[in-house]
Design an enzyme around this catalytic site. Structure first.
Site, PDB file in Angstrom:
ATOM      1  N   GLY A 138      30.483  36.583  49.034  1.00  0.00           N
ATOM      2  CA  GLY A 138      30.668  37.603  50.098  1.00  0.00           C
ATOM      3  C   GLY A 138      31.243  36.254  51.071  1.00  0.00           C
ATOM      4  CD  GLU A 189      38.121  33.572  50.879  1.00  0.00           C
ATOM      5  OE1 GLU A 189      39.077  34.532  51.282  1.00  0.00           O
ATOM      6  OE2 GLU A 189      37.158  33.802  50.323  1.00  0.00           O
ATOM      7  N   PRO A 242      20.149  24.195  44.603  1.00  0.00           N
ATOM      8  CG  PRO A 242      20.545  26.648  42.875  1.00  0.00           C
ATOM      9  CD  PRO A 242      19.374  25.643  44.084  1.00  0.00           C
ATOM     10  CB  CYS A 277      53.417  54.081  44.094  1.00  0.00           C
ATOM     11  SG  CYS A 277      54.688  53.068  43.561  1.00  0.00           S
ATOM     12  CG  LEU A 278      52.011  56.316  37.911  1.00  0.00           C
ATOM     13  CD1 LEU A 278      53.178  56.646  37.425  1.00  0.00           C
ATOM     14  CD2 LEU A 278      50.889  55.498  37.326  1.00  0.00           C
ATOM     15  CD  GLU A 294      55.649  52.508  34.586  1.00  0.00           C
ATOM     16  OE1 GLU A 294      56.190  52.914  36.076  1.00  0.00           O
ATOM     17  OE2 GLU A 294      55.390  51.320  34.175  1.00  0.00           O
ATOM     18  CG  HIS A 297      50.565  51.028  47.452  1.00  0.00           C
ATOM     19  ND1 HIS A 297      50.293  51.616  46.264  1.00  0.00           N
ATOM     20  CD2 HIS A 297      52.062  50.510  46.521  1.00  0.00           C
ATOM     21  CE1 HIS A 297      50.946  51.552  44.691  1.00  0.00           C
ATOM     22  NE2 HIS A 297      51.741  51.541  45.112  1.00  0.00           N
ATOM     23  CD  GLU A 354      47.391  52.498  47.939  1.00  0.00           C
ATOM     24  OE1 GLU A 354      48.175  53.245  49.229  1.00  0.00           O
ATOM     25  OE2 GLU A 354      48.014  51.783  47.433  1.00  0.00           O
TER      26      GLU A 354
HETATM   27  N1  GLN Z   1      54.599  51.405  37.340  1.00  0.00           N
HETATM   28  C1  GLN Z   1      55.597  52.668  38.793  1.00  0.00           C
HETATM   29  C2  GLN Z   1      56.799  51.573  39.322  1.00  0.00           C
HETATM   30  O1  GLN Z   1      56.713  50.216  38.947  1.00  0.00           O
HETATM   31  C3  GLN Z   1      54.273  52.910  39.681  1.00  0.00           C
HETATM   32  C4  GLN Z   1      54.252  51.511  40.403  1.00  0.00           C
HETATM   33  C5  GLN Z   1      53.047  52.125  41.594  1.00  0.00           C
HETATM   34  O2  GLN Z   1      52.150  52.420  41.006  1.00  0.00           O
HETATM   35  N2  GLN Z   1      52.477  50.397  42.316  1.00  0.00           N
HETATM   36  O3  GLN Z   1      57.927  52.361  39.506  1.00  0.00           O
END
Ligand code: GLN
Length: 551
Positions: free
Chosen positions: A20, A143, A193, A381-382, A404, A526, A528
């Site tokens: 951590g 860090e 330790p 994304c995917l 792909e 993304h 997230e």
């Molecule tokens: N593999 C897919 C691409 O390269 C999706 C990539 C992902 O989900 N980050 O476009």
């Protein structure tokens, strides 16, 4: 380049890794930010990799992407979440990138005949990187990855020791995070330790200003005093940080531990940090709510939080702020392929990002299922690409797929195809479409409404702008090589899915949605990566809200 007013905190770890250190560093950062300082963070990692883009996510956890397009390890995601800010390419320094730069400089004659050495050249370049990363900050936290004594980490330790000579020892604070194991057979905590780790650190010329003693359970004060006595450190500088349930409570643990007094002395400011929003988040997270939403994460690597860290954190934060209990169910995408029944009973489905063919049919099935049964779906994304494939199959192209995974122009099924300039680079590092890109959302789309609502309640901005026609400009992080082939948009629409956001030049599909579903939204980005515990991302919030509503 020099930032004279900046103070530096260096965090190293002893005994073992994975106890951590990153969270402790980020918690110290969060506290200092809550005192009103501009805090930045940086991770120095001794790997010979140049970046984290090609590292296996099972071994290393999720690959995090900075806004300026560098692929890093998940620690930078922690920094962003704890500090509610955005790290940059300067926030990560891997040995591989330092060697690469030094060797390139040497090959181009940049050293003018000098011998190039670890000291002073490697260490000097690390110091430069630290200075560069700290421009404009009041406090910069660095860090050092790995454990004190690792061969590969030594040049970094030497660099941070040297750094104090450059900026003055009083402008540097060294914190060491050590682990004290509990030996069950003899029923005692063992400090040896930790003592050895601190001795090693001393051997490299660093006597820490704070020692954070990590333990499984709160330890008696005597343990910290013993470590202090054997290591030549003031007893009040050795504090205990026992395990707690949630990493987001670590800042409170750090505050309780007495570290604040040391930090206050270091920055010369006694003011109380304003932790109100943190406290509110902590309170909401700990509570049990009347409603529980069962969300299936349909993924290739199941059961390992680290692999999809930002996704699970975004879901958890959204659940806490929207007062629902999150029941996260990992669904193995490969198993869904032959058994969509695994998706039964889910209130919502997330298909996160991914690479490679394994499990992809299961993900396409999950999108098909969500579309058919109006189960709230969030594709990342995917997750957007498989949603388009599912819609195209429904719309008539039965063998729709991505290049792909073997689709092609000749076969007339490449609904997802490789981006211009990406061919031949499939297994190389740092070559994808990476970092922040703008998307333009269609005025009446669901996604535009979601982002707009978040902007108006100022819960989430991150670059969102309202356009004259009522559309929206949003900025999200990217990491992909393939994109939607717009030749198939009619077929995709036939299958029930529409484009709701494009890149500003209209070439790339950035957002899609299914108008007939309560929430079927996916993005090539993304989101997230931009969700923060104190400001969860609006797409995740809306997804959970819809998942929690009865049909
Ligand atoms: N593999 C897919 C691409 O390269 C999706 C990539 C992902 O989900 N980050 O476009």
């Amino acid at each position: 380049m020099k930032n004279k007013k900046c103070k530096y905190i260096f965090v190293t770890g002893g005994v073992l890794s994975g106890v951590g250190k990153g969270i402790t560093a980020a918690s110290i950062g969060a506290i200092l930010k809550a005192k009103g300082y501009k805090v930045t963070m940086q991770k120095c990692d001794p790997y010979l990799n140049v970046d984290a883009g090609l590292l296996n996510p099972v071994e290393h956890g999720e690959c995090y992407v900075t806004h300026d397009g560098v692929e890093t390890d998940l620690d930078l995601g922690h920094y962003d979440r704890f500090l509610d800010f955005e790290t940059s390419k300067y926030s990560i320094t891997l040995s591989g990138s330092i060697y690469k730069e030094l060797i390139e400089r040497e090959r181009s004659g940049g050293f003018r005949g000098k011998t190039v050495q670890l000291v002073p050249h490697f260490t000097g370049l690390v110091c430069e990187k630290i200075e560069k990363a700290s421009v404009d900050s009041d406090i910069h936290i660095v860090e050092i990855g790995g454990t004190i004594g690792d061969y590969e980490g030594l040049p970094f330790v030497e660099a941070i020791r040297l750094f104090a000579n450059k900026v003055g020892r009083r402008n540097c604070l060294y914190a060491s995070v050590v682990y004290v194991p509990f030996i069950h057979t003899s029923n005692e905590l063992k400090t040896k330790p930790a003592q050895n780790a601190l001795k090693d650190l001393r051997g490299f010329g660093i006597i820490p200003d704070i020692v954070c003693v990590r333990t499984e359970k709160p330890c008696p004060r005597g343990i910290c005093e013993k470590i202090a006595a054997f290591s030549g450190i003031a007893p009040e500088a050795v504090v205990n940080l026992p395990d707690i349930q949630s990493v987001y409570d670590v800042p409170f643990n750090v505050l309780k531990s007495g570290v604040l007094t040391i930090l206050n002395d270091f920055v010369g400011n006694e003011s109380e940090p304003d932790m109100r929003r943190w406290a509110e988040f902590s309170r909401r997270r700990a509570k049990k709510y009347a409603k529980t939403v069962k969300i299936g994460l349909v993924a290739k690597y199941v059961g390992n939080d680290d692999t999809y860290m930002c996704v699970t954190e975004a879901l958890k934060a959204a659940a806490a702020w929207d007062k629902v209990n999150l029941n996260l169910k990992w669904v193995n995408a490969e198993e869904v392929e032959n058994n969509v029944g695994l998706l039964k009973g889910l209130d919502g489905i997330v298909v996160p990002g991914g690479f490679g063919v394994r499990g992809v049919e299961g993900k396409i099935k999950a999108a098909e299922y969500a579309l058919k049964h109006d189960v709230p779906y969030l594709g990342l994304c995917l997750g957007m690409q498989v949603a388009c494939i599912a819609a195209a199959r429904k719309g008539g192209v039965k063998n729709a797929n991505s290049e792909e995974f073997g689709a092609s122009e000749e076969d007339g099924n490449n609904v997802i195809y490789i981006m211009e300039g990406q061919k031949g680079k499939e297994s190389t590092g740092g070559t994808m479409r990476l970092g922040d890109y703008t998307a333009v959302l269609k005025p009446k789309s669901k996604v535009a409404k979601i982002y707009r609502k978040a902007l108006e309640t100022s819960e989430y901005a991150y670059g969102t702008e309202v356009l004259e026609d009522g559309g929206l400009k949003v900025i999200e992080r990217h990491r992909h090589r393939y994109e939607v082939n717009q030749k198939y948009l009619d077929v995709i629409r036939e299958g029930g899915v529409e484009v709701s956001g494009l890149s500003p030049n209209g070439k790339l599909v950035e957002f899609i949605e299914a108008p007939s579903c309560r929430f079927f939204v996916a993005t090539q980005a993304h989101p997230e990566f931009k969700s923060r515990p104190l400001h969860p991302h609006p797409l995740f919030r809306e997804f959970l809200a819809k998942a929690g509503q009865a049909k």
